[in-house]
Design a protein around this motif. Structure first.
Motif, PDB file in Angstrom:
ATOM      1  N   LEU A  13       0.842  -1.191   0.000  1.00  0.00           N
ATOM      2  CA  LEU A  13       0.000   0.000   0.000  1.00  0.00           C
ATOM      3  C   LEU A  13       0.876   1.240   0.000  1.00  0.00           C
ATOM      4  O   LEU A  13       1.719   1.401   0.893  1.00  0.00           O
ATOM      5  CB  LEU A  13      -0.906   0.016   1.241  1.00  0.00           C
ATOM      6  CG  LEU A  13      -1.819  -1.197   1.451  1.00  0.00           C
ATOM      7  CD1 LEU A  13      -2.579  -1.062   2.763  1.00  0.00           C
ATOM      8  CD2 LEU A  13      -2.773  -1.360   0.278  1.00  0.00           C
ATOM      9  N   ALA A  14       0.693   2.112  -0.983  1.00  0.00           N
ATOM     10  CA  ALA A  14       1.487   3.341  -1.069  1.00  0.00           C
ATOM     11  C   ALA A  14       0.552   4.539  -1.141  1.00  0.00           C
ATOM     12  O   ALA A  14      -0.035   4.821  -2.190  1.00  0.00           O
ATOM     13  CB  ALA A  14       2.417   3.304  -2.282  1.00  0.00           C
ATOM     14  N   ASP A  15       0.393   5.234  -0.017  1.00  0.00           N
ATOM     15  CA  ASP A  15      -0.482   6.406   0.060  1.00  0.00           C
ATOM     16  C   ASP A  15      -0.034   7.236   1.253  1.00  0.00           C
ATOM     17  O   ASP A  15       0.312   6.680   2.298  1.00  0.00           O
ATOM     18  CB  ASP A  15      -1.952   5.970   0.236  1.00  0.00           C
ATOM     19  CG  ASP A  15      -2.925   7.094  -0.057  1.00  0.00           C
ATOM     20  OD1 ASP A  15      -2.859   8.128   0.650  1.00  0.00           O
ATOM     21  OD2 ASP A  15      -3.749   6.949  -0.968  1.00  0.00           O
ATOM     22  N   LEU A  19      -5.256   7.094   7.028  1.00  0.00           N
ATOM     23  CA  LEU A  19      -6.616   6.564   7.109  1.00  0.00           C
ATOM     24  C   LEU A  19      -6.990   5.766   5.863  1.00  0.00           C
ATOM     25  O   LEU A  19      -7.676   4.740   5.954  1.00  0.00           O
ATOM     26  CB  LEU A  19      -7.618   7.706   7.311  1.00  0.00           C
ATOM     27  CG  LEU A  19      -7.732   8.248   8.738  1.00  0.00           C
ATOM     28  CD1 LEU A  19      -8.692   9.424   8.786  1.00  0.00           C
ATOM     29  CD2 LEU A  19      -8.180   7.163   9.711  1.00  0.00           C
ATOM     30  N   LEU A  20      -6.534   6.230   4.701  1.00  0.00           N
ATOM     31  CA  LEU A  20      -6.802   5.487   3.471  1.00  0.00           C
ATOM     32  C   LEU A  20      -6.073   4.151   3.481  1.00  0.00           C
ATOM     33  O   LEU A  20      -6.630   3.120   3.097  1.00  0.00           O
ATOM     34  CB  LEU A  20      -6.391   6.309   2.253  1.00  0.00           C
ATOM     35  CG  LEU A  20      -7.475   7.203   1.645  1.00  0.00           C
ATOM     36  CD1 LEU A  20      -6.915   8.023   0.496  1.00  0.00           C
ATOM     37  CD2 LEU A  20      -8.660   6.379   1.158  1.00  0.00           C
ATOM     38  N   ALA A  40       3.763   2.203   2.458  1.00  0.00           N
ATOM     39  CA  ALA A  40       4.671   3.314   2.148  1.00  0.00           C
ATOM     40  C   ALA A  40       3.859   4.601   2.161  1.00  0.00           C
ATOM     41  O   ALA A  40       2.700   4.617   1.760  1.00  0.00           O
ATOM     42  CB  ALA A  40       5.318   3.112   0.784  1.00  0.00           C
ATOM     43  N   SER A  41       4.492   5.699   2.621  1.00  0.00           N
ATOM     44  CA  SER A  41       3.799   6.985   2.673  1.00  0.00           C
ATOM     45  C   SER A  41       4.396   8.005   1.714  1.00  0.00           C
ATOM     46  O   SER A  41       3.882   9.114   1.593  1.00  0.00           O
ATOM     47  CB  SER A  41       3.819   7.538   4.103  1.00  0.00           C
ATOM     48  OG  SER A  41       5.150   7.701   4.551  1.00  0.00           O
ATOM     49  N   THR A  42       5.484   7.628   1.014  1.00  0.00           N
ATOM     50  CA  THR A  42       6.085   8.512   0.016  1.00  0.00           C
ATOM     51  C   THR A  42       6.439   7.702  -1.220  1.00  0.00           C
ATOM     52  O   THR A  42       6.532   6.468  -1.161  1.00  0.00           O
ATOM     53  CB  THR A  42       7.376   9.180   0.542  1.00  0.00           C
ATOM     54  OG1 THR A  42       8.401   8.175   0.672  1.00  0.00           O
ATOM     55  CG2 THR A  42       7.156   9.864   1.879  1.00  0.00           C
ATOM     56  N   GLY A  43       6.671   8.399  -2.326  1.00  0.00           N
ATOM     57  CA  GLY A  43       7.067   7.716  -3.543  1.00  0.00           C
ATOM     58  C   GLY A  43       8.391   6.991  -3.383  1.00  0.00           C
ATOM     59  O   GLY A  43       8.552   5.848  -3.825  1.00  0.00           O
ATOM     60  N   ALA A  44       9.342   7.651  -2.742  1.00  0.00           N
ATOM     61  CA  ALA A  44      10.663   7.043  -2.556  1.00  0.00           C
ATOM     62  C   ALA A  44      10.570   5.775  -1.712  1.00  0.00           C
ATOM     63  O   ALA A  44      11.232   4.769  -1.993  1.00  0.00           O
ATOM     64  CB  ALA A  44      11.608   8.051  -1.898  1.00  0.00           C
TER      65      ALA A  44
END
Length: 231
Positions: A13-15, A19-20, A40-44
């Motif tokens: 999950l990358a966002d 909450l999403l 993941a919370s960032t593109g990198a």
């Protein structure tokens, strides 16, 4: 990457919105054949974890800090990773979704997708056997190819790989770009679905494409099909 159907489909999950991510996790972990490999919370971070965890599917938000989802998608596909990427967008005719498909994503979904549709999309994309909402993909491509200047809308130099296709394979490619499913292709060409699947596999191999969505993008970018008139 070939998905072992006896093993769960592993999803990254990358966002950047916790909450999403939590909502997607709750939906997907409720299915016996799906599991969350990481978040993941960032593109990198998405790029790093995709390489480290080798998930079957990445759910990728297009707008994230430190390398957006489009650039992360481009890096993951360019690395030769077998992970298939589903772009998450807010609008169905989002320019980011188009850029995501160009970067190598296998599908795109709206963020407010129904839970059962999310689960279905992850399974289909993991199988590599079909695309999610092919006619929506076609509509997205037509909208943005139509908006390009004529010189950019189609390739000016034909791709030499096209010459490797048989006449029937070229016909099948054109029909795929029209958004037809395997069953519809089989009916159109009076062939079995198994034969159609063989044609599709050969087309993807000859053109060095990851999946059917990339075949649709390729067909538009190389002028095999051109956008119809705007409605």
């Amino acid at each position: 990457m070939t998905t072992d159907h006896s093993a769960p489909i592993r999803v990254l999950l990358a966002d950047d919105q916790p909450l999403l991510r939590m909502g997607f996790r709750l939906i997907l972990e409720g299915e016996a054949d799906l599991e969350i490999a990481g978040e993941a919370s960032t593109g990198a971070e998405a790029v790093r974890l995709a390489a480290e965890l080798q998930p079957d599917v990445v759910l990728m938000d297009v707008r994230m800090p430190f390398g957006d989802g489009i650039e992360a998608t481009r890096q993951i596909t360019a690395s030769g990773s077998g992970s298939r990427i589903i772009i998450l967008t807010t609008f169905d005719l989002d320019e980011y979704a188009f850029s995501g498909l160009q970067a190598g994503a296998s599908a795109f979904l709206l963020k407010d997708v129904a839970p059962e549709d999310l689960v279905h999309a992850v399974r289909i994309v993991a199988s590599g056997d079909a695309v999610v909402a092919p006619r929506v993909t076609q509509r997205l491509l037509e909208t943005y190819v139509r908006s390009l200047p004529p010189a950019q809308a189609t390739a000016t130099v034909p791709d030499r790989r096209l010459a490797e296709l048989t006449p029937r394979e070229r016909e099948v490619l054109e029909a795929i770009a029209g958004g037809l499913s395997n069953a519809e292709l089989a009916a159109l060409f009076f062939l079995s679905e198994a034969t159609i699947k063989t044609h599709v596999r050969r087309i993807l191999t000859k053109l060095d494409l990851r999946d059917r969505v990339q075949a649709v993008v390729y067909a538009y970018e190389n002028g095999i099909v051109v956008p119809g008139p705007a409605h």
